[in-house]
Design a protein around this motif. Structure first.
Motif, PDB file in Angstrom:
ATOM      1  N   GLN A   1      -8.552  -3.369   0.356  1.00 57.84           N
ATOM      2  CA  GLN A   1      -7.105  -3.567  -0.257  1.00 57.84           C
ATOM      3  C   GLN A   1      -6.438  -2.674   0.336  1.00 57.84           C
ATOM      4  O   GLN A   1      -6.580  -1.443   0.276  1.00 57.84           O
ATOM      5  N   PHE A   2      -5.284  -3.217   1.077  1.00 58.66           N
ATOM      6  CA  PHE A   2      -4.359  -2.446   1.873  1.00 58.66           C
ATOM      7  C   PHE A   2      -3.146  -2.217   1.130  1.00 58.66           C
ATOM      8  O   PHE A   2      -2.445  -3.207   0.296  1.00 58.66           O
ATOM      9  N   THR A   3      -2.841  -0.794   1.067  1.00 57.87           N
ATOM     10  CA  THR A   3      -1.270  -0.697   0.698  1.00 57.87           C
ATOM     11  C   THR A   3      -0.511  -0.084   1.683  1.00 57.87           C
ATOM     12  O   THR A   3      -1.118   0.235   2.735  1.00 57.87           O
ATOM     13  N   PHE A   4       0.785  -0.249   1.751  1.00 53.90           N
ATOM     14  CA  PHE A   4       1.624   0.370   2.936  1.00 53.90           C
ATOM     15  C   PHE A   4       2.855   1.291   2.434  1.00 53.90           C
ATOM     16  O   PHE A   4       3.602   1.084   1.697  1.00 53.90           O
ATOM     17  N   ARG A   5       2.781   2.447   3.220  1.00 53.71           N
ATOM     18  CA  ARG A   5       3.807   3.385   2.574  1.00 53.71           C
ATOM     19  C   ARG A   5       4.437   4.177   3.730  1.00 53.71           C
ATOM     20  O   ARG A   5       4.009   3.988   5.006  1.00 53.71           O
ATOM     21  N   ASP A   6       5.577   4.697   3.555  1.00 52.61           N
ATOM     22  CA  ASP A   6       6.430   5.467   4.421  1.00 52.61           C
ATOM     23  C   ASP A   6       5.886   6.889   4.602  1.00 52.61           C
ATOM     24  O   ASP A   6       5.613   7.562   3.692  1.00 52.61           O
ATOM     25  N   LEU A   7       5.545   7.257   5.745  1.00 57.31           N
ATOM     26  CA  LEU A   7       4.992   8.586   6.215  1.00 57.31           C
ATOM     27  C   LEU A   7       5.686   9.873   5.799  1.00 57.31           C
ATOM     28  O   LEU A   7       5.602  10.869   5.063  1.00 57.31           O
ATOM     29  N   ASN A   8       7.138   9.597   5.884  1.00 58.22           N
ATOM     30  CA  ASN A   8       8.224  10.809   5.857  1.00 58.22           C
ATOM     31  C   ASN A   8       8.334  10.802   4.172  1.00 58.22           C
ATOM     32  O   ASN A   8       8.620  11.954   3.743  1.00 58.22           O
ATOM     33  N   THR A   9       8.624   9.699   3.565  1.00 57.47           N
ATOM     34  CA  THR A   9       9.136   9.800   2.105  1.00 57.47           C
ATOM     35  C   THR A   9       8.035   9.497   1.175  1.00 57.47           C
ATOM     36  O   THR A   9       8.223   9.817   0.101  1.00 57.47           O
ATOM     37  N   GLN A  10       6.729   9.088   1.707  1.00 60.20           N
ATOM     38  CA  GLN A  10       5.723   8.611   0.830  1.00 60.20           C
ATOM     39  C   GLN A  10       6.131   7.622  -0.085  1.00 60.20           C
ATOM     40  O   GLN A  10       5.386   7.239  -0.928  1.00 60.20           O
ATOM     41  N   GLN A  11       7.178   6.787   0.158  1.00 61.51           N
ATOM     42  CA  GLN A  11       7.393   5.860  -0.715  1.00 61.51           C
ATOM     43  C   GLN A  11       6.674   4.533  -0.493  1.00 61.51           C
ATOM     44  O   GLN A  11       6.381   4.309   0.570  1.00 61.51           O
ATOM     45  N   LEU A  12       6.262   3.754  -1.478  1.00 58.46           N
ATOM     46  CA  LEU A  12       5.380   2.831  -1.286  1.00 58.46           C
ATOM     47  C   LEU A  12       6.336   1.557  -0.971  1.00 58.46           C
ATOM     48  O   LEU A  12       7.355   1.150  -1.430  1.00 58.46           O
ATOM     49  N   LEU A  13       5.780   1.064   0.245  1.00 51.86           N
ATOM     50  CA  LEU A  13       6.859   0.027   0.745  1.00 51.86           C
ATOM     51  C   LEU A  13       6.140  -1.611   0.406  1.00 51.86           C
ATOM     52  O   LEU A  13       6.737  -2.353   0.039  1.00 51.86           O
ATOM     53  N   ALA A  14       4.890  -1.376   0.423  1.00 51.75           N
ATOM     54  CA  ALA A  14       4.224  -2.982  -0.067  1.00 51.75           C
ATOM     55  C   ALA A  14       2.678  -2.354  -0.641  1.00 51.75           C
ATOM     56  O   ALA A  14       2.006  -1.983  -0.170  1.00 51.75           O
ATOM     57  N   GLN A  15       2.415  -3.205  -1.843  1.00 53.87           N
ATOM     58  CA  GLN A  15       1.213  -3.096  -2.346  1.00 53.87           C
ATOM     59  C   GLN A  15       0.245  -3.983  -1.847  1.00 53.87           C
ATOM     60  O   GLN A  15      -0.956  -4.041  -2.252  1.00 53.87           O
ATOM     61  N   HIS A  16       0.420  -4.849  -0.988  1.00 58.40           N
ATOM     62  CA  HIS A  16      -0.384  -5.987  -0.424  1.00 58.40           C
ATOM     63  C   HIS A  16      -0.023  -6.319   0.836  1.00 58.40           C
ATOM     64  O   HIS A  16       1.069  -6.330   1.057  1.00 58.40           O
ATOM     65  N   PHE A  17      -0.929  -6.844   1.726  1.00 54.59           N
ATOM     66  CA  PHE A  17      -0.481  -7.352   3.045  1.00 54.59           C
ATOM     67  C   PHE A  17       0.370  -8.509   2.980  1.00 54.59           C
ATOM     68  O   PHE A  17       1.133  -8.690   4.205  1.00 54.59           O
ATOM     69  N   GLN A  18       0.195  -9.307   1.775  1.00 51.16           N
ATOM     70  CA  GLN A  18       1.182 -10.361   1.726  1.00 51.16           C
ATOM     71  C   GLN A  18       2.708  -9.873   1.671  1.00 51.16           C
ATOM     72  O   GLN A  18       3.493 -10.583   2.389  1.00 51.16           O
ATOM     73  N   VAL A  19       3.222  -8.909   0.918  1.00 49.49           N
ATOM     74  CA  VAL A  19       4.315  -8.328   0.685  1.00 49.49           C
ATOM     75  C   VAL A  19       4.859  -7.698   1.996  1.00 49.49           C
ATOM     76  O   VAL A  19       5.994  -7.703   2.387  1.00 49.49           O
ATOM     77  N   TRP A  20       3.800  -7.008   2.650  1.00 53.03           N
ATOM     78  CA  TRP A  20       4.227  -6.374   3.956  1.00 53.03           C
ATOM     79  C   TRP A  20       4.488  -7.232   5.051  1.00 53.03           C
ATOM     80  O   TRP A  20       5.570  -7.178   5.652  1.00 53.03           O
ATOM     81  N   LEU A  21       3.775  -8.449   5.064  1.00 54.38           N
ATOM     82  CA  LEU A  21       4.343  -9.543   5.953  1.00 54.38           C
ATOM     83  C   LEU A  21       5.241 -10.142   5.914  1.00 54.38           C
ATOM     84  O   LEU A  21       6.088 -10.458   6.609  1.00 54.38           O
TER      85      LEU A  21
END
Length: 342
Positions: free
Chosen positions: A40-60
């Motif tokens: 299960q992949f999640t995607f965050r910003d390294l500087n702010t630690q903000q959650l960008l996408a909770q799944h690769f579907q949302v990310w793509l």
């Protein structure tokens, strides 16, 4: 450190992700891919630690909306001199990271984990197995690449010479003396699925599975080599786990160490090969060259005839001169023997 199997998810995410960004496939096909059931992949910003996408579907989908044209896979060695800008996040030493291409801006996505403020032990905290999810939770952290790293990424995307890659891999791995007993059964025209259970599945169940590379794009050499590298790795690992020869004699400590080094070499070359496959799999074909016949009297062999004498006249003249010379030398020896009374 052995090559983590998460590369299979990364390869599928890059290959199918690019097809999605270019409009060749729908998101539903990615969601149905069996390889993503393991993580299960999640995607965050390294500087702010903000959650960008909770799944690769949302990310793509987010990448497509932002105008990202391409995703690529690269070896982590490219980042070895970079400093982590966020002390609250530990970046993990996996073999690969992903890069998204949005115009001239390149962004890296690398695995990492947040550090808990109230947990100070050096070793990772172990959650009781009964409370763990069956899917492995991993987080990608985004940070923008500087111009120096961007140049290295672009160099990494130059079209590879698959013939040279093949010759190098054969020389360094499959012709190595530790691989001399390795017997590989060719998987001609078979797609590489990346799941061990495929080999035990029926044809009907295999038809519902998706390969790690889109099956409508021909890449026979890539699929074949993924199988071959995986089988060689398993073969050497069995030798490491059971370090005995055919006579039941245990390998010396030096031999066991060399086996482990060879296993690491397999992982290293495999990791580099995966970068080429992920970014250039549509071109993964070898040049068709003439092969050596299996039998010495193969009908395809071109046997010289009298019409094409090659070096025959030269050889005949040499033989005639040799006979004349022999007769002259014999006559001289007979005269000398007669003169001295022999």
């Amino acid at each position: 450190m052995s090559l983590d199997k998460i590369w299979k998810q990364q390869l599928a995410l890059v290959s199918y992700g690019n097809e999605y960004l270019s409009g060749q496939i729908a998101m539903q096909q990615l969601l149905q891919h069996q390889i993503f059931n393991l993580h299960q992949f999640t995607f965050r910003d390294l500087n702010t630690q903000q959650l960008l996408a909770q799944h690769f579907q949302v990310w793509l989908e987010g990448l497509k909306q932002q105008g990202v044209q391409r995703i690529s896979l690269h070896h982590s060695n490219l980042l070895r001199q970079e400093q982590n800008p966020n002390p609250n996040v530990e970046l993990l030493s996996f073999a690969h990271f992903i890069v998204t291409h949005q115009g001239t801006q390149l962004s890296a996505w690398i695995f990492g984990q947040e550090l808990a403020k109230w947990y100070s032990a050096e070793e990772d905290f172990i959650i009781p197995p009964a409370q763990c999810s069956s899917a492995r939770l991993m987080t990608y952290w985004r940070f923008d690449l500087n111009s120096k790293l961007s140049k290295l990424i672009k160099q990494d995307l130059l079209k590879p010479n698959w013939d040279e890659i093949h010759r190098y891999t054969e020389s360094e791995l499959f012709l190595h003396h530790y691989a001399q007993d390795f017997e590989y059964i060719p998987k001609t025209d078979q797609l590489y699925y990346g799941t061990s259970e495929v080999g035990h599945s029926s044809e009907n169940s295999q038809s519902t599975l998706l390969a790690l590379l889109p099956n409508y794009i021909s890449a026979p050499y890539a699929h074949e080599m993924l199988y071959q590298l995986e089988d060689l790795s398993v073969f050497i690992q069995k030798k490491i786990n059971h370090p005995y020869d055919d006579q039941g004699i245990i390998y010396t400590p030096e031999q066991q160490l060399n086996l482990r080094h060879f296993s690491e070499k397999i992982d290293d070359i495999t990791a580099k090969f995966l970068v080429k496959v992920a970014n250039h799999y549509p071109t993964a074909k070898l040049t068709v060259t003439a092969s050596v016949p299996n039998e010495p009297f193969d009908a395809t062999m071109q046997i010289p005839t009298k019409a094409t004498p090659l070096t025959e006249p030269h050889e005949n003249n040499g033989k005639k001169m040799s006979v004349v010379t022999l007769i002259i030398v014999t006559a001289i020896l007979c005269l000398i023997a007669f003169y001295y009374g022999f």
